[in-house]
Design an enzyme around this catalytic site. Sequence first.
Site, PDB file in Angstrom:
ATOM      1  N   CYS A 290     -10.044  11.878   2.929  1.00  0.00           N
ATOM      2  CA  CYS A 290     -10.807  12.517   1.846  1.00  0.00           C
ATOM      3  C   CYS A 290     -10.754  14.044   1.833  1.00  0.00           C
ATOM      4  O   CYS A 290     -10.199  14.641   0.912  1.00  0.00           O
ATOM      5  CB  CYS A 290     -12.258  12.060   1.922  1.00  0.00           C
TER       6      CYS A 290
HETATM    7  N1  LIG Z   1     -12.088   5.716   3.945  1.00  0.00           N
HETATM    8  C1  LIG Z   1     -13.160   6.410   3.574  1.00  0.00           C
HETATM    9  O1  LIG Z   1     -13.997   6.721   4.385  1.00  0.00           O
HETATM   10  C2  LIG Z   1     -13.383   6.798   2.122  1.00  0.00           C
HETATM   11  C3  LIG Z   1     -14.608   7.373   1.784  1.00  0.00           C
HETATM   12  C4  LIG Z   1     -14.858   7.703   0.462  1.00  0.00           C
HETATM   13  C5  LIG Z   1     -13.871   7.475  -0.493  1.00  0.00           C
HETATM   14  N2  LIG Z   1     -12.668   6.914  -0.144  1.00  0.00           N
HETATM   15  C6  LIG Z   1     -11.693   6.671  -1.197  1.00  0.00           C
HETATM   16  O2  LIG Z   1     -11.600   5.263  -1.412  1.00  0.00           O
HETATM   17  C7  LIG Z   1     -10.245   4.919  -1.773  1.00  0.00           C
HETATM   18  C8  LIG Z   1      -9.703   3.847  -0.827  1.00  0.00           C
HETATM   19  O3  LIG Z   1      -9.683   4.401   0.479  1.00  0.00           O
HETATM   20  P1  LIG Z   1      -9.539   3.500   1.773  1.00  0.00           P
HETATM   21  O4  LIG Z   1      -9.877   4.398   2.912  1.00  0.00           O
HETATM   22  O5  LIG Z   1     -10.244   2.225   1.641  1.00  0.00           O
HETATM   23  O6  LIG Z   1      -7.957   3.219   1.746  1.00  0.00           O
HETATM   24  P2  LIG Z   1      -7.164   2.138   2.634  1.00  0.00           P
HETATM   25  O7  LIG Z   1      -5.770   2.612   2.713  1.00  0.00           O
HETATM   26  O8  LIG Z   1      -7.912   1.853   3.896  1.00  0.00           O
HETATM   27  O9  LIG Z   1      -7.235   0.811   1.774  1.00  0.00           O
HETATM   28  C9  LIG Z   1      -6.627   0.669   0.545  1.00  0.00           C
HETATM   29  C10 LIG Z   1      -6.137  -0.756   0.409  1.00  0.00           C
HETATM   30  O10 LIG Z   1      -5.596  -0.905  -0.903  1.00  0.00           O
HETATM   31  C11 LIG Z   1      -4.474  -1.783  -0.798  1.00  0.00           C
HETATM   32  N3  LIG Z   1      -3.653  -1.635  -1.993  1.00  0.00           N
HETATM   33  C12 LIG Z   1      -2.841  -0.614  -2.341  1.00  0.00           C
HETATM   34  N4  LIG Z   1      -2.288  -0.844  -3.538  1.00  0.00           N
HETATM   35  C13 LIG Z   1      -2.792  -2.028  -3.970  1.00  0.00           C
HETATM   36  C14 LIG Z   1      -2.604  -2.798  -5.138  1.00  0.00           C
HETATM   37  N5  LIG Z   1      -1.792  -2.402  -6.115  1.00  0.00           N
HETATM   38  N6  LIG Z   1      -3.260  -3.977  -5.244  1.00  0.00           N
HETATM   39  C15 LIG Z   1      -4.076  -4.407  -4.242  1.00  0.00           C
HETATM   40  N7  LIG Z   1      -4.297  -3.696  -3.114  1.00  0.00           N
HETATM   41  C16 LIG Z   1      -3.658  -2.529  -2.984  1.00  0.00           C
HETATM   42  C17 LIG Z   1      -3.824  -1.368   0.496  1.00  0.00           C
HETATM   43  O11 LIG Z   1      -2.963  -2.371   0.991  1.00  0.00           O
HETATM   44  C18 LIG Z   1      -5.047  -1.129   1.383  1.00  0.00           C
HETATM   45  O12 LIG Z   1      -5.417  -2.318   2.068  1.00  0.00           O
HETATM   46  C19 LIG Z   1      -9.463   6.216  -1.757  1.00  0.00           C
HETATM   47  O13 LIG Z   1      -9.451   6.764  -3.044  1.00  0.00           O
HETATM   48  C20 LIG Z   1     -10.301   7.108  -0.853  1.00  0.00           C
HETATM   49  O14 LIG Z   1     -10.124   8.471  -1.152  1.00  0.00           O
HETATM   50  C21 LIG Z   1     -12.413   6.560   1.148  1.00  0.00           C
END
Ligand SMILES: NC(=O)c1ccc[n+]([C@@H]2O[C@H](COP(=O)([O-])OP(=O)(O)OC[C@H]3O[C@@H](n4cnc5c(N)ncnc54)[C@H](O)[C@@H]3O)[C@@H](O)[C@H]2O)c1
Length: 452
Positions: A290
Site C-alpha cells: 500500500c
Molecule cells: N494487504 C493489505 O494489507 C491491504 C490493505 C488495504 C488495501 N489493500 C488493497 O487490496 C487489494 C488486494 O490486496 P491484497 O493484499 O489482498 O493482494 P493479494 O495479492 O494478497 O491478493 C490478490 C488476489 O487476487 C487474485 N487475483 C488476481 N487477479 C485475479 C482475477 N482476475 N480473478 C480472480 N482473482 C484474481 C490473486 O491470485 C490473489 O490471490 C489491493 O488493491 C491492495 O492495495 C491491501
Amino acid sequence: MTPSSTVESSFDLLKTKIQQREARVGIIGLGYVGLPLALLYSEQKFPVTGFDIDARKVEALSQGNSYIYRIAAEEIQAAKANGFSATADYSQLSAMDAIIICVPTPLDEYHEPDLSFITNTTHAIAPHLRPGQLVVLESTTYPGTTEEVLVPILEKENPLGLTAARGDSSTGKDFFVAFSPEREDPGNTTVARRDIPKVVGGLNGQASELACAFYGSIFSRTVPVSSPAAAEMTKLLENIYRCVNIALVNELKLLCLRMGLNIWEVIEAASTKPFGFHPFYPGPGLGGHCIPVDPFYLSWKAKEWDFRTRFIELAGEINTNMPYHVLASIGGALNRHRKSINGSRILVLGVAYKKDIDDLRESPSLTIIELLQNEGAKVSYHDPYFPFIGKGRKYDLQMKCAQLNDLGQYDCVVIVTDHSDYDYPGIVRESQLVVDTRNATRAISSPKIVHC
Ligand SMILES: NC(=O)c1ccc[n+]([C@@H]2O[C@H](COP(=O)([O-])OP(=O)(O)OC[C@H]3O[C@@H](n4cnc5c(N)ncnc54)[C@H](O)[C@@H]3O)[C@@H](O)[C@H]2O)c1
C-alpha cells in the site's frame, strides 16, 4: 410491473436477503484482503464463494488449508462447514447477490498504475452479470476508477444490456455499484477488523444503501460518502498521510543522526503532547502493497488535471532513499572495524516488510540485500516467516533462510525487520557488530550496536 417497480423490488429483495443473511457473497481475489473478508461473511452465516485465478490457492482452500500465516487452517475448515467454497469458475458469479473485488493494484515498471487485474476481473464478471446484483470494488485505486473503468466494461460487455443504477431513474435492468476501500493494518491486533469503520461510496443512493447494509452486517460501523470517487480518494488520503509523515520522520532521523540526537527519544517525548501530534516512526524504507504504491496512483491521475502532487513526490524521494542510507551506515560501521562491505559476511534479520507478518511485498529488506550483494557482500538472511526467498516481480534472490545461531561468524548483523520473537539481547551478545534500523535494541547498551 413498471421498470421502476422492478428495480425497487430487486433493491428490496437484495436488502431483505442481506438482512436475513441469505445474500450469496462472491469474493474475487482471495489474498490478504479477500480471504479474511470471505471468512468474516462466512462467520456471519452468509453463503460465501471465493474466486481466484491462482489454482494453488483454490486447491489449498478446497482442502481446508490456509496459505496466510495469521489465518489458521481451522478457520478455513470452519468456513467450509458453513458452506464456503473456492473456485476459478467465473460462471458461478451469476448465482451471487453481491460481488466484491479484492484484486491487486500494483505499479508497472514505469511507476504508473497497473489496472490490469481490475480490468481482467471486470471483463470476466461482465458475461455473468444479472439484474439486481451488487458489485463492489475494494482494491485501492485512483479516484474515478469505479466510474471510468469498471462500470463502462460491465455495461458494454454484459449480454443482457444491463446498466449500472444511477440517480433515481432506472431502466428495470440495473445492477448496483459501489467502491469501499479495505483499511486493514496487517499485524495490528489492537483493533478487530470488524471495528475498522467501512467507508462506502455508491454510484447512486440505492447502491450506497445496499453496500452499507451489506457491510453493516459484518462491520460495526459504515461511513457512507457521496460517490465512489470520494471513497477512492478517502483511502488515498489515508495512505498519503502515512507516506508523507513517515518521510518527514525519516528525514528528521537523518538530521538527528548527524546532530548526535536520538530521534526515537524525541518522538517519544513529542508523543506525550495530548493533542495535535501523532507519532510516526522512521525505518529502513517503505514496504508493503500500500504505502509505497498507492500515493503514485494519485500522482498519475493528478497529471490528467495538470496538477503536480509535490508532497507525494518528495515523500517518495526521501523514502526510496532509505535503503541506500542503510547501505551507507553498514559501510560506515564496518569501516570502523577496518572492514569493507566487499567480502564481508552480513546477516539481514527480517525480510517481511514489517514486524510479525508474512508479507514480503515491496520490502526494503529485498533492496538492502540486493544493494549489499552488488557491493560484494556475502549476504544471508533470517526470517521466521520465510524459509526461502525465490522470485518476485522485482527480485530473484533464491536464498534459503539461515540458522539463527553462531552469529559471531558474521561481520555484521543488520536488523531490518524487528520481529517480536527475536531475542535482541542474545543477538547483540553473539554478534560482532549490529546495525539496527528499527531501534529494536533500544533497551540494550553495547558498543557493538550502530543505530541507523
Ligand atoms: N494487504 C493489505 O494489507 C491491504 C490493505 C488495504 C488495501 N489493500 C488493497 O487490496 C487489494 C488486494 O490486496 P491484497 O493484499 O489482498 O493482494 P493479494 O495479492 O494478497 O491478493 C490478490 C488476489 O487476487 C487474485 N487475483 C488476481 N487477479 C485475479 C482475477 N482476475 N480473478 C480472480 N482473482 C484474481 C490473486 O491470485 C490473489 O490471490 C489491493 O488493491 C491492495 O492495495 C491491501
